[in-house]
Write a protein that holds these residues in place. Structure first.
Motif, PDB file in Angstrom:
ATOM      1  N   GLY A 227     -39.670  -3.463 -20.169  1.00 15.12           N
ATOM      2  CA  GLY A 227     -40.054  -3.495 -18.761  1.00 15.12           C
ATOM      3  C   GLY A 227     -38.983  -3.943 -17.797  1.00 15.12           C
ATOM      4  N   ALA A 228     -37.715  -3.796 -18.157  1.00 20.02           N
ATOM      5  CA  ALA A 228     -36.640  -4.186 -17.244  1.00 20.02           C
ATOM      6  C   ALA A 228     -36.677  -3.332 -15.981  1.00 20.02           C
ATOM      7  N   GLU A 229     -36.463  -3.967 -14.835  1.00 16.12           N
ATOM      8  CA  GLU A 229     -36.400  -3.249 -13.556  1.00 16.12           C
ATOM      9  C   GLU A 229     -35.031  -2.588 -13.450  1.00 16.12           C
ATOM     10  N   VAL A 230     -35.009  -1.280 -13.571  1.00 12.23           N
ATOM     11  CA  VAL A 230     -33.750  -0.571 -13.729  1.00 12.23           C
ATOM     12  C   VAL A 230     -32.878  -0.619 -12.476  1.00 12.23           C
ATOM     13  N   ASP A 231     -33.480  -0.764 -11.300  1.00 15.66           N
ATOM     14  CA  ASP A 231     -32.699  -0.748 -10.057  1.00 15.66           C
ATOM     15  C   ASP A 231     -32.487  -2.131  -9.449  1.00 15.66           C
ATOM     16  N   ARG A 232     -32.797  -3.191 -10.188  1.00 18.10           N
ATOM     17  CA  ARG A 232     -32.598  -4.549  -9.668  1.00 18.10           C
ATOM     18  C   ARG A 232     -31.119  -4.767  -9.355  1.00 18.10           C
ATOM     19  N   GLN A 233     -30.835  -5.321  -8.173  1.00 17.19           N
ATOM     20  CA  GLN A 233     -29.462  -5.590  -7.755  1.00 17.19           C
ATOM     21  C   GLN A 233     -29.195  -7.091  -7.736  1.00 17.19           C
ATOM     22  N   ASP A 234     -27.960  -7.457  -8.117  1.00 20.56           N
ATOM     23  CA  ASP A 234     -27.619  -8.873  -8.035  1.00 20.56           C
ATOM     24  C   ASP A 234     -27.357  -9.254  -6.581  1.00 20.56           C
ATOM     25  N   LYS A 235     -27.375 -10.555  -6.305  1.00 22.79           N
ATOM     26  CA  LYS A 235     -27.281 -11.028  -4.923  1.00 22.79           C
ATOM     27  C   LYS A 235     -25.853 -11.018  -4.389  1.00 22.79           C
ATOM     28  N   LYS A 236     -24.884 -11.187  -5.269  1.00 20.30           N
ATOM     29  CA  LYS A 236     -23.509 -11.353  -4.808  1.00 20.30           C
ATOM     30  C   LYS A 236     -22.874 -10.032  -4.370  1.00 20.30           C
ATOM     31  N   LEU A 237     -22.914  -9.024  -5.237  1.00 23.53           N
ATOM     32  CA  LEU A 237     -22.244  -7.751  -4.955  1.00 23.53           C
ATOM     33  C   LEU A 237     -23.211  -6.596  -4.765  1.00 23.53           C
ATOM     34  N   GLY A 238     -24.497  -6.881  -4.979  1.00 21.91           N
ATOM     35  CA  GLY A 238     -25.479  -5.812  -4.836  1.00 21.91           C
ATOM     36  C   GLY A 238     -25.371  -4.768  -5.929  1.00 21.91           C
ATOM     37  N   PHE A 239     -24.872  -5.168  -7.098  1.00 25.40           N
ATOM     38  CA  PHE A 239     -24.722  -4.228  -8.203  1.00 25.40           C
ATOM     39  C   PHE A 239     -26.021  -4.125  -9.002  1.00 25.40           C
TER      40      PHE A 239
ATOM     41  N   ALA B  33     -33.547   6.721 -17.636  1.00 18.39           N
ATOM     42  CA  ALA B  33     -34.608   5.750 -17.337  1.00 18.39           C
ATOM     43  C   ALA B  33     -34.949   5.749 -15.847  1.00 18.39           C
ATOM     44  N   ARG B  34     -34.422   6.758 -15.130  1.00 23.30           N
ATOM     45  CA  ARG B  34     -34.709   6.978 -13.709  1.00 23.30           C
ATOM     46  C   ARG B  34     -34.075   5.936 -12.789  1.00 23.30           C
ATOM     47  N   ALA B  35     -32.880   5.499 -13.158  1.00 23.57           N
ATOM     48  CA  ALA B  35     -32.127   4.647 -12.237  1.00 23.57           C
ATOM     49  C   ALA B  35     -31.759   5.466 -11.004  1.00 23.57           C
ATOM     50  N   ASP B  36     -31.723   4.818  -9.858  1.00 21.92           N
ATOM     51  CA  ASP B  36     -31.433   5.483  -8.584  1.00 21.92           C
ATOM     52  C   ASP B  36     -29.928   5.740  -8.476  1.00 21.92           C
ATOM     53  N   ILE B  37     -29.516   6.993  -8.604  1.00 24.53           N
ATOM     54  CA  ILE B  37     -28.085   7.315  -8.572  1.00 24.53           C
ATOM     55  C   ILE B  37     -27.514   7.234  -7.157  1.00 24.53           C
ATOM     56  N   HIS B  38     -28.368   7.161  -6.159  1.00 25.06           N
ATOM     57  CA  HIS B  38     -27.901   7.094  -4.767  1.00 25.06           C
ATOM     58  C   HIS B  38     -27.878   5.666  -4.222  1.00 25.06           C
ATOM     59  N   GLN B  39     -28.306   4.703  -5.003  1.00 24.69           N
ATOM     60  CA  GLN B  39     -28.411   3.317  -4.536  1.00 24.69           C
ATOM     61  C   GLN B  39     -27.023   2.746  -4.238  1.00 24.69           C
ATOM     62  N   PRO B  40     -26.796   2.234  -3.010  1.00 22.65           N
ATOM     63  CA  PRO B  40     -25.485   1.664  -2.688  1.00 22.65           C
ATOM     64  C   PRO B  40     -25.407   0.187  -3.080  1.00 22.65           C
ATOM     65  N   SER B  41     -24.211  -0.265  -3.388  1.00 20.98           N
ATOM     66  CA  SER B  41     -23.978  -1.690  -3.628  1.00 20.98           C
ATOM     67  C   SER B  41     -23.867  -2.399  -2.289  1.00 20.98           C
ATOM     68  N   ALA B  42     -23.639  -3.706  -2.324  1.00 22.25           N
ATOM     69  CA  ALA B  42     -23.469  -4.455  -1.070  1.00 22.25           C
ATOM     70  C   ALA B  42     -22.252  -3.954  -0.301  1.00 22.25           C
ATOM     71  N   GLY B  43     -21.280  -3.405  -1.019  1.00 28.61           N
ATOM     72  CA  GLY B  43     -20.087  -2.862  -0.371  1.00 28.61           C
ATOM     73  C   GLY B  43     -20.225  -1.406   0.010  1.00 28.61           C
ATOM     74  N   GLY B  44     -21.429  -0.845  -0.173  1.00 29.60           N
ATOM     75  CA  GLY B  44     -21.680   0.528   0.240  1.00 29.60           C
ATOM     76  C   GLY B  44     -21.304   1.583  -0.774  1.00 29.60           C
ATOM     77  N   LYS B  45     -20.961   1.195  -1.999  1.00 31.00           N
ATOM     78  CA  LYS B  45     -20.537   2.151  -3.017  1.00 31.00           C
ATOM     79  C   LYS B  45     -21.707   2.542  -3.917  1.00 31.00           C
ATOM     80  N   THR B  46     -21.784   3.839  -4.228  1.00 31.15           N
ATOM     81  CA  THR B  46     -22.756   4.289  -5.219  1.00 31.15           C
ATOM     82  C   THR B  46     -22.133   4.156  -6.603  1.00 31.15           C
ATOM     83  N   ALA B  47     -22.957   4.327  -7.633  1.00 29.62           N
ATOM     84  CA  ALA B  47     -22.448   4.256  -9.004  1.00 29.62           C
ATOM     85  C   ALA B  47     -21.405   5.340  -9.243  1.00 29.62           C
ATOM     86  N   ALA B  48     -21.622   6.529  -8.674  1.00 30.37           N
ATOM     87  CA  ALA B  48     -20.666   7.626  -8.845  1.00 30.37           C
ATOM     88  C   ALA B  48     -19.318   7.267  -8.230  1.00 30.37           C
ATOM     89  N   GLU B  49     -19.340   6.668  -7.057  1.00 31.44           N
ATOM     90  CA  GLU B  49     -18.081   6.299  -6.389  1.00 31.44           C
ATOM     91  C   GLU B  49     -17.330   5.230  -7.179  1.00 31.44           C
TER      92      GLU B  49
END
Length: 523
Positions: A455-467, A488-504
């Motif tokens: 049951g891990a939340e696949v799109d959970r982001q950390d507080k420091k870098l938003g990763f 597992a349906r992770a959001d490929i468009h989700q930006p980090s705190a610095g505005g970067k997606t996983a693809a970038e």
């Protein structure tokens, strides 16, 4: 206040925080004993009287008598109220103490630091215990009062750690502890218990040493199962805490003795009891993180950290709190992850037996390492003492390290089956960072699979870098993990705190083209 009546940790906390309290302050006139007589002040002069403190320290009774003849008060005090008798008591200067008392020194003089008397000084002292005990006896004969408390309400006995000094201060001998420590047999322990229960000695089954160790604590630490059984049968309290708030159950788990763990749990030891954090420094506090140094680890924390599956299973069966956070918010699940990189054996760790030729029936069995490896004779391999499930050898069996493997997967599976929360973070990893983040950071595909299934939340982001875990896997060029998280349906468009997606992030760090295509939605 009776023997052992001070609260757990009282002595240790005081000793640490006030370790300099009873140390003598020597004025500019203090000299070494070799030059004492020549440096004595002239008769009628108060200048240099502080030398009497040095004479007391160095046990120079003759110099003490001489300086008192010249007008120095035998209870002369330095700037913090220490008298020569305080100093003599600290160092066990018996002859100096005797001379001072004969000259009229006050054995009940209280200093200005904590109102400590020379008897407190002897209890807290640095000299040989037997000599400090003799100083105590001399002072009590001279009407020193062992019932005079300091400003904190502590008696000299509350401060004493050495048995010789305790006895000199009027404590009853710790006959239970001695019977356990000597392990002379159950008959000696039974006799000691009988004396305690009959009131023949001023002790209880819970009487503690100055560091808060009860006889049960000691029996558990020694791994003496029969002694533990006898003390529990006599109704010794399994929930007593020592100076770091550790209960016998904590110690049994740390020792790897799952048989004693079972005995304590059957006697209603608290499976969720918390000790205190021995690494906490009260001089440093955090303004951003709530600290709970007195609510630290449960026995399950230690079982998980050691990978002791047998002990962990027993604790879980008794209903221990699975997700209890320790002082840094680490749970048992967080601690067990370190086992995935640690293959070294240690006392208390859980193991599985493999590859035995002479005892093939033991292969596959779980056990616990209950002591250090044995010293090897010339030409023989070192062996570890192991308590095996289903074997009744009191001290375990000796097995080679090559036949023992640690239990990272079994420990993880046990906690996940107990529904440990995989979405909790801690202050050590960073706020908001979960087990799935750690799996991505480490590139641990199997761990990621298991926590996603839990049951891990696949799109959970950390507080420091938003990763998210996907950001971390992509940045670390972990192709298989990227594929697992996307599936597992992770959001490929989700930006980090610095505005970067996983693809970038993947493109910047050299992720494979196939994984990049997956992150860009091209596959």
């Amino acid at each position: 206040m009776g023997v052992g009546s001070s609260g757990p940790g009282k002595w240790c906390a005081r000793r640490l925080s006030n370790s300099k309290e009873e140390l003598p302050f020597f004025g500019s006139g203090a000299t070494s004993s070799g030059a004492m007589t020549a440096a004595l002040p002239s008769r009628g002069s108060a200048v240099g009287f502080d030398q009497i403190l040095g004479f007391a320290r160095d046990n120079d009774a003759a110099a003490i008598r001489e300086i008192v003849k010249m007008g120095c008060p035998p209870s002369f005090t330095n700037r913090v109220g220490q008298t020569p008798l305080h100093i003599a008591a600290i160092w066990g200067s018996v002859e100096a103490a005797q001379a001072l008392l004969e000259l009229g020194a006050n054995p009940n003089a209280a200093n200005q630091l904590r109102g400590s008397t020379p008897l407190h000084a002897a209890a807290l002292g640095k000299g040989p215990p037997e000599r400090r005990a003799e100083c105590v006896r001399l002072m009590i004969q001279a009407k020193g009062d062992p019932r005079q408390a300091d400003l904190g309400g502590e008696l000299p006995l509350d401060c004493a750690s050495d048995e010789a000094v305790r006895l000199a201060l009027g404590a009853a001998p710790l006959i239970l502890h001695k019977a356990v420590e000597s392990r002379c047999g159950l008959e000696a322990l039974a006799q000691a218990i009988k004396q305690v229960q009959s009131g023949a000695v001023d002790l209880t089954l819970e009487t503690m040493t100055s560091s808060g160790e009860s006889a049960l604590h000691l029996a558990v630490a020694l791994g003496w199962r029969e002694g533990v059984q006898m003390l529990l049968a006599a109704r010794a309290d399994p929930c007593t805490q020592n100076s770091v708030r550790r209960e016998p159950l904590h110690t049994a788990v740390l020792q790897g003795n799952h048989r004693i763990v079972q005995l304590l749990l059957d006697a209603r030891a608290n499976p969720s009891a918390r000790d205190s954090d021995p690494e906490h420094d009260p001089r440093f506090t955090s303004k951003s993180v709530e600290e709970t140094p007195d609510e630290h680890r449960t026995p399950l924390h230690y079982a998980a950290e050691l990978g002791n599956v047998i002990a962990a299973r027993l604790l879980l069966q008794k209903g221990c709190v699975v997700d209890a956070p320790e002082s840094r918010r680490l749970t048992a699940l967080h601690l067990c992850l370190a086992l995935r990189a640690d293959t070294e054996l240690e006392v208390g760790c859980g193991v599985k037996v493999t590859g035995l030729q002479k005892k093939p029936e033991w292969n596959g069995r779980l056990g616990s390492v209950v002591g250090p490896k044995s010293a090897s004779d010339a030409g023989t391999e070192e062996r570890w003492p192991v308590l095996l499930e289903g074997e009744d050898s009191p001290d375990g069996v000796l097995l080679k390290a090559d036949n023992l493997t640690r239990l990272p997967e079994e420990s993880l599976d046990l906690l996940l089956e107990a529904r440990a929360d995989v979405n909790l973070g801690n202050t050590q990893w960073g706020e908001g960072r979960t087990v799935l983040h750690e799996a991505a950071h480490l590139g641990d595909l199997e761990l990621a699979r298991k926590v996603l299934a839990a049951g891990a939340e696949v799109d959970r982001q950390d507080k420091k870098l938003g990763f998210s875990a996907l950001h971390l896997a992509s940045r670390a060029k972990k192709d298989e993990l990227v594929r697992l998280l996307v599936n597992a349906r992770a959001d490929i468009h989700q930006p980090s705190a610095g505005g970067k997606t996983a693809a970038e992030l993947g493109e910047i760090n050299g992720l494979s083209e196939a994984a990049l295509a997956l992150l860009q939605g091209k596959e």
